[in-house]
Design a protein around this motif. Structure first.
Motif, mmCIF file in Angstrom:
data_model
loop_
_atom_site.group_PDB
_atom_site.id
_atom_site.type_symbol
_atom_site.label_atom_id
_atom_site.label_comp_id
_atom_site.label_asym_id
_atom_site.label_seq_id
_atom_site.Cartn_x
_atom_site.Cartn_y
_atom_site.Cartn_z
ATOM 1 N N TRP A 241 -54.070 50.923 40.680
ATOM 2 C CA TRP A 241 -54.127 51.275 39.268
ATOM 3 C C TRP A 241 -55.172 52.103 38.892
ATOM 4 C CZ3 TRP A 241 -57.970 50.532 35.840
ATOM 5 C CH2 TRP A 241 -57.781 50.461 34.438
ATOM 6 N N ARG A 242 -56.326 51.970 39.639
ATOM 7 C CA ARG A 242 -57.447 52.838 39.530
ATOM 8 C C ARG A 242 -57.134 54.269 39.733
ATOM 9 N NH1 ARG A 242 -62.124 49.102 42.574
ATOM 10 N NH2 ARG A 242 -62.376 47.822 40.624
ATOM 11 N N ILE A 243 -56.516 54.542 40.927
ATOM 12 C CA ILE A 243 -55.858 55.847 41.054
ATOM 13 C C ILE A 243 -54.850 56.475 39.757
ATOM 14 C CG2 ILE A 243 -54.292 57.444 42.544
ATOM 15 C CD1 ILE A 243 -55.257 55.751 45.054
ATOM 16 N N LEU A 244 -54.066 55.846 39.770
ATOM 17 C CA LEU A 244 -53.050 56.090 38.283
ATOM 18 C C LEU A 244 -53.848 56.396 37.060
ATOM 19 C CD1 LEU A 244 -50.006 53.733 39.519
ATOM 20 C CD2 LEU A 244 -50.116 56.304 39.596
ATOM 21 N N ASN A 245 -54.802 55.638 36.838
ATOM 22 C CA ASN A 245 -55.532 55.429 35.530
ATOM 23 C C ASN A 245 -56.741 56.022 35.659
ATOM 24 O OD1 ASN A 245 -53.947 53.513 33.582
ATOM 25 N ND2 ASN A 245 -53.859 52.532 35.617
ATOM 26 N N ASP A 246 -56.981 57.333 36.561
ATOM 27 C CA ASP A 246 -58.026 58.273 36.732
ATOM 28 C C ASP A 246 -59.449 57.863 36.687
ATOM 29 O OD1 ASP A 246 -56.450 60.534 35.962
ATOM 30 O OD2 ASP A 246 -56.404 60.278 33.869
ATOM 31 N N VAL A 278 -44.541 48.970 48.453
ATOM 32 C CA VAL A 278 -45.846 49.578 48.209
ATOM 33 C C VAL A 278 -45.517 51.108 48.466
ATOM 34 C CG1 VAL A 278 -48.359 49.821 48.949
ATOM 35 C CG2 VAL A 278 -47.613 47.360 48.646
ATOM 36 N N LEU A 279 -45.075 51.572 49.564
ATOM 37 C CA LEU A 279 -44.979 52.966 49.749
ATOM 38 C C LEU A 279 -43.863 53.784 49.050
ATOM 39 C CD1 LEU A 279 -45.438 53.205 53.769
ATOM 40 C CD2 LEU A 279 -47.053 53.028 51.978
ATOM 41 N N ILE A 280 -42.953 52.859 48.469
ATOM 42 C CA ILE A 280 -42.080 53.283 47.684
ATOM 43 C C ILE A 280 -42.531 53.757 46.211
ATOM 44 C CG2 ILE A 280 -40.149 53.005 46.441
ATOM 45 C CD1 ILE A 280 -38.867 51.480 49.092
ATOM 46 N N LYS A 281 -43.367 52.524 45.822
ATOM 47 C CA LYS A 281 -43.864 52.759 44.379
ATOM 48 C C LYS A 281 -45.317 53.484 44.462
ATOM 49 C CE LYS A 281 -45.474 49.378 40.850
ATOM 50 N NZ LYS A 281 -45.732 47.924 40.594
ATOM 51 N N TYR A 282 -45.888 53.800 45.229
ATOM 52 C CA TYR A 282 -47.193 54.576 45.419
ATOM 53 C C TYR A 282 -47.161 55.505 46.339
ATOM 54 C CZ TYR A 282 -48.463 50.108 42.764
ATOM 55 O OH TYR A 282 -48.574 49.172 41.883
ATOM 56 N N PRO A 283 -46.616 56.614 46.413
ATOM 57 C CA PRO A 283 -46.568 57.908 47.054
ATOM 58 C C PRO A 283 -47.556 57.921 47.939
ATOM 59 C CG PRO A 283 -45.080 58.240 45.346
ATOM 60 C CD PRO A 283 -45.973 56.841 44.898
ATOM 61 N N PHE A 284 -48.891 57.952 47.126
ATOM 62 C CA PHE A 284 -50.002 58.552 47.752
ATOM 63 C C PHE A 284 -50.742 57.614 48.827
ATOM 64 C CE2 PHE A 284 -50.534 56.433 43.282
ATOM 65 C CZ PHE A 284 -51.114 55.096 43.763
ATOM 66 N N PHE A 285 -50.068 56.486 49.204
ATOM 67 C CA PHE A 285 -50.399 55.754 50.122
ATOM 68 C C PHE A 285 -49.558 55.996 51.492
ATOM 69 C CE2 PHE A 285 -51.944 52.078 47.193
ATOM 70 C CZ PHE A 285 -53.123 52.424 47.260
ATOM 71 N N ARG A 286 -48.668 56.825 51.371
ATOM 72 C CA ARG A 286 -47.803 57.181 52.767
ATOM 73 C C ARG A 286 -48.457 58.018 53.654
ATOM 74 N NH1 ARG A 286 -42.352 59.072 49.144
ATOM 75 N NH2 ARG A 286 -42.273 57.170 47.971
ATOM 76 N N THR A 287 -48.235 57.701 54.800
ATOM 77 C CA THR A 287 -48.670 58.695 55.907
ATOM 78 C C THR A 287 -47.394 58.659 56.768
ATOM 79 O OG1 THR A 287 -49.220 56.696 57.595
ATOM 80 C CG2 THR A 287 -50.928 57.787 55.583
ATOM 81 N N PRO A 288 -47.415 59.609 57.614
ATOM 82 C CA PRO A 288 -46.124 60.029 58.469
ATOM 83 C C PRO A 288 -45.851 58.878 59.593
ATOM 84 C CG PRO A 288 -47.331 62.142 58.283
ATOM 85 C CD PRO A 288 -48.013 61.144 57.475
ATOM 86 N N GLU A 289 -47.238 58.226 59.978
ATOM 87 C CA GLU A 289 -47.251 57.197 60.750
ATOM 88 C C GLU A 289 -46.736 55.866 60.400
ATOM 89 O OE1 GLU A 289 -49.719 60.420 61.826
ATOM 90 O OE2 GLU A 289 -49.933 59.095 60.262
ATOM 91 N N LEU A 290 -47.037 55.603 59.262
ATOM 92 C CA LEU A 290 -46.709 54.342 58.342
ATOM 93 C C LEU A 290 -45.287 54.321 58.266
ATOM 94 C CD1 LEU A 290 -49.392 53.829 55.898
ATOM 95 C CD2 LEU A 290 -49.142 52.660 58.010
ATOM 96 N N VAL A 291 -44.742 55.579 57.489
ATOM 97 C CA VAL A 291 -43.418 55.685 57.406
ATOM 98 C C VAL A 291 -42.490 55.678 58.561
ATOM 99 C CG1 VAL A 291 -41.562 57.139 56.381
ATOM 100 C CG2 VAL A 291 -43.927 56.936 55.245
#
Length: 313
Positions: A241-246, A278-291
């Motif tokens: 939420w904080r990332i999406l709301n600046d 979470v990774l689908i909804k918030y792409p900024f949390f994705r990393t190649p290792e997690l995916v």
């Protein structure tokens, strides 16, 4: 007009219909001798030309015990026979009446769950107002039932006030999680750990971390970590939420990433499935290792949904 807005129209139409209705009429057709869809066509034609509130659908479900047969016919009828918005609202009003049948709501909801479908891209089929299909109507009606059960006082404020006045003053209000668990845990249990992908997608899509509590409650391999998960979900959702709301300067990105890593490696499949959500909804949390780890997950409900996650989004 979105499906959620359309729900509002349907609910308003229901409230108006309840306020102007007259005593119930006996059924005019014999549903047992006619095809269910033909019976529905005649029923809705009568409702369209006569606003009188009747109990024919109640009679069909309760007296004739044809609830399971009714649902697929209703879905087919909505897709093939309802072309205009106003008759569509008439349809919503009738469905809302059915949703108020407490003793049959679970049976009807289970039938709707069985008609959900996932698109080739992994997303749920939800385009109720555009490319209407049996699956998208089932999705919309599930949303309708859930919302009506979530806020029943919207249908009858007087009854709600009377009920609340009769409750002990210290009776806690049920949380969203406990209400959702009460609705869907019995349905999930019926599948004996073989939950259909469309139901899993529906619950995580619509309810996010709250869906975890449904699967946790239904799991035969429970782990005592509800409070631990609640903290993880709170930290992840708050950071997002904080990332999406600046407010990125106040976001605990490193801490949230650590929690996601923990969820991805958790023993419970539904916890790892929440990580997929979470990774689908918030792409900024994705990393190649997690995916990659999720896409190679041993559980198909995790692996099959994760394969649609793109690292370059």
């Amino acid at each position: 007009m979105t499906a959620r807005n359309f729900f509002g129209w349907g609910l308003a139409c229901l409230l108006l219909s309840i306020g102007v209705t007259s005593p119930a009429k006996p059924p005019h057709t014999d549903a047992q001798k006619k095809g269910m869809r033909q019976w529905l066509a005649e029923y809705f034609a009568k409702r369209w030309h006569d606003a009188t509130y009747d109990t024919e659908l109640y009679d069909l479900i309760i007296e004739k015990k044809r609830a399971r047969e009714l649902v697929p016919a209703l879905l087919e009828y909505r897709v093939k026979d309802v072309r205009d918005e106003v008759p569509g609202l008439q349809f919503e009003c009738a469905i809302a009446q059915i949703c108020m049948l407490d003793s049959y709501r679970s049976e009807l909801r289970l039938e709707l769950v069985n008609h959900l479908a996932v698109r080739p891209d992994g997303e749920l089929e939800v385009d109720y107002l555009g490319n209407t299909s049996v699956a998208s109507v089932a999705y919309y009606l599930l949303i309708l039932m859930d919302k009506m059960q979530e806020v029943p006082w919207a249908l009858n404020p007087w009854t709600s006030r009377k009920l609340n006045a009769s409750l002990p003053s210290k009776t806690p209000e049920p949380t969203d999680e406990t209400r959702l668990v009460a609705i869907y845990e019995p349905i999930v249990r019926r599948y004996h750990e073989r939950v259909p992908p469309p139901l899993v997608e529906y619950l995580y899509r619509e309810y996010g971390y709250k869906a975890w509590h449904v699967f946790h409650g239904a799991s035969s391999k429970k782990t005592d970590e509800v409070r631990r998960f609640q903290w993880s979900a709170h930290l992840i959702e708050t950071t997002a939420w904080r990332i999406l709301n600046d407010h990125k300067d106040k976001a605990e990105v490193a801490a949230a990433a650590k929690e996601i890593e923990r969820l991805v490696s958790h023993e419970a499949w539904y916890t790892r499935r929440y990580a997929v959500h979470v990774l689908i909804k918030y792409p900024f949390f994705r990393t190649p290792e997690l995916v990659k780890k999720l896409q190679n997950d041993p559980h198909p409900l995790v692996r099959e949904r994760a394969k649609y996650i793109k690292i370059d989004d």
